[in-house]
Structures are given as C-alpha cells and as structure tokens.
Write a protein that holds these residues in place. Structure first.
Motif, short mmCIF file in Angstrom:
data_model
loop_
_atom_site.label_atom_id
_atom_site.label_comp_id
_atom_site.label_asym_id
_atom_site.label_seq_id
_atom_site.Cartn_x
_atom_site.Cartn_y
_atom_site.Cartn_z
N ILE A 5 0.85 -1.19 0.00
CA ILE A 5 0.00 0.00 0.00
C ILE A 5 0.89 1.24 0.00
CG2 ILE A 5 -1.76 1.30 1.28
CD1 ILE A 5 -2.87 -1.33 0.35
N HIS A 7 0.89 4.85 1.07
CA HIS A 7 0.11 5.67 2.00
C HIS A 7 0.07 7.13 1.56
CE1 HIS A 7 -0.64 2.71 5.19
NE2 HIS A 7 0.48 2.15 4.75
N ALA A 25 -10.88 -4.59 -0.16
CA ALA A 25 -10.81 -3.38 -0.98
C ALA A 25 -11.08 -2.13 -0.14
CB ALA A 25 -11.82 -3.47 -2.13
N ARG A 26 -12.07 -2.21 0.75
CA ARG A 26 -12.38 -1.06 1.61
C ARG A 26 -11.21 -0.74 2.53
NH1 ARG A 26 -17.20 -2.56 3.56
NH2 ARG A 26 -16.26 -3.66 5.31
N LYS A 27 -10.62 -1.77 3.13
CA LYS A 27 -9.48 -1.58 4.04
C LYS A 27 -8.28 -1.00 3.28
CE LYS A 27 -7.08 -2.32 7.87
NZ LYS A 27 -7.32 -2.70 9.22
N ALA A 28 -8.03 -1.48 2.06
CA ALA A 28 -6.92 -0.97 1.26
C ALA A 28 -7.13 0.50 0.91
CB ALA A 28 -6.76 -1.81 -0.01
N ARG A 29 -8.37 0.87 0.56
CA ARG A 29 -8.67 2.30 0.28
C ARG A 29 -8.41 3.15 1.51
NH1 ARG A 29 -13.11 0.28 -2.32
NH2 ARG A 29 -14.46 0.78 -0.56
N TRP A 30 -8.86 2.66 2.66
CA TRP A 30 -8.66 3.41 3.90
C TRP A 30 -7.17 3.55 4.21
CZ3 TRP A 30 -6.60 1.70 8.64
CH2 TRP A 30 -6.67 2.65 9.67
N ARG A 32 -4.70 3.61 2.16
CA ARG A 32 -4.09 4.58 1.23
C ARG A 32 -4.35 6.02 1.67
NH1 ARG A 32 -5.10 0.44 -2.46
NH2 ARG A 32 -7.21 1.05 -3.00
N SER A 33 -5.39 6.24 2.47
CA SER A 33 -5.72 7.61 2.91
C SER A 33 -5.04 7.96 4.24
CB SER A 33 -7.23 7.77 3.05
OG SER A 33 -7.70 7.02 4.16
#
Length: 146
Positions: A5, A7, A25-30, A32-33
């Motif tokens: 990831i 960040h 997918a949701r955890k990976a998006r989070w 990255r933020s």
C-alpha cells in the motif's frame, strides 16, 4: 493476503488484510488515505514533545523535587507529574497554588503512575489522603512529630 500500500505520506508499506473481497478493498482504500506506521509514530512523538514543552513552560516557576523509584518509573512519572501540574495550574479556581504545593510533596513515582487517570478533583483527594497516611501535613506545615 499481503498487499503493498502506498500511504498518503508517500511511503510504501506491506499490509496483510483478511476478509471478503469487498472488505479487503475497503481496508486498502482506507490505508491509502492514512500515514504509514513510521510517519504516524513520528507525528505522535512530535505531539508529545510539543505538549511536554508547553506543560513545562506553564509550571517552570515550580521547584520540582526528584521522584523516587526505578529509572523507568521516574521517567514516566515525571511526564505524568508535569502534565498533571500544568493541568492544575491551568484551572481557574482559587486553590490552584495550594493544589500545586500539595502535589509537590509527593515524591513516589509509583504513586503518580497509579493515579494518572483520575480526574483532578479525585486526584487531589487521593493526594491529600496519601500525604495524611505518610504523616505529611497537607497544608505544607511540618508535623509536630518531626
């Protein structure tokens, strides 16, 4: 499943993410933020240093006596004591100076650590009780036995 990831801080970090595909997918998006672990820890340490400096400036006029205990206890308790004394000094009630003087007579690092989470009012009650049990007058006067 391990994912690399990137960040928000620009650093890349490996993360093991479990769950259904939508959860991954949701955890990976989070992730990255957010900041990477190293940046997060560095920011927290910087905040702690800033808070300690601010608190030390508030109570710079007080003569803090050394605490007793192990090296680790003393280091931790000194931070707790500085933070608590700054908190007491920042309150706007008439006994602030008396409260600070009361706390200045507690030298046991373990006591400071054990009572670190109490609200100010309960903390002061416990401090008074501790000094009475130890035979130290809470008003700062020497006891008749001394």
């Amino acid at each position: 499943m391990e994912q690399q990831i990137i960040h928000a801080c620009g650093h890349e970090q490996a993360h093991v993410i479990y769950g259904f595909d939508s959860q991954i997918a949701r955890k990976a998006r989070w992730l990255r933020s957010t900041k990477c672990r190293a940046c997060f820890v560095a920011d927290k340490k910087a905040e702690q240093v800033d808070a300690a400096a601010r608190d030390s400036a508030i109570i710079a006029h007080l003569d803090l006596t050394p605490l007793t205990g192990s090296e680790r206890q003393v280091a931790w308790a000194e931070n707790i004591r500085i933070s608590r004394m700054a908190s007491l000094a920042a309150t706007s009630h008439t006994t602030t100076e008396a409260d600070c003087n009361l706390c200045l007579r507690i030298y046991d690092a373990k006591w400071w650590i054990d009572h670190r989470d109490l609200p100010n009012e309960e903390f002061l009650v416990q401090a008074t009780s501790h000094l009475q049990i130890a035979g130290i007058p809470a008003d700062g006067q020497r006891s008749a036995a001394a």
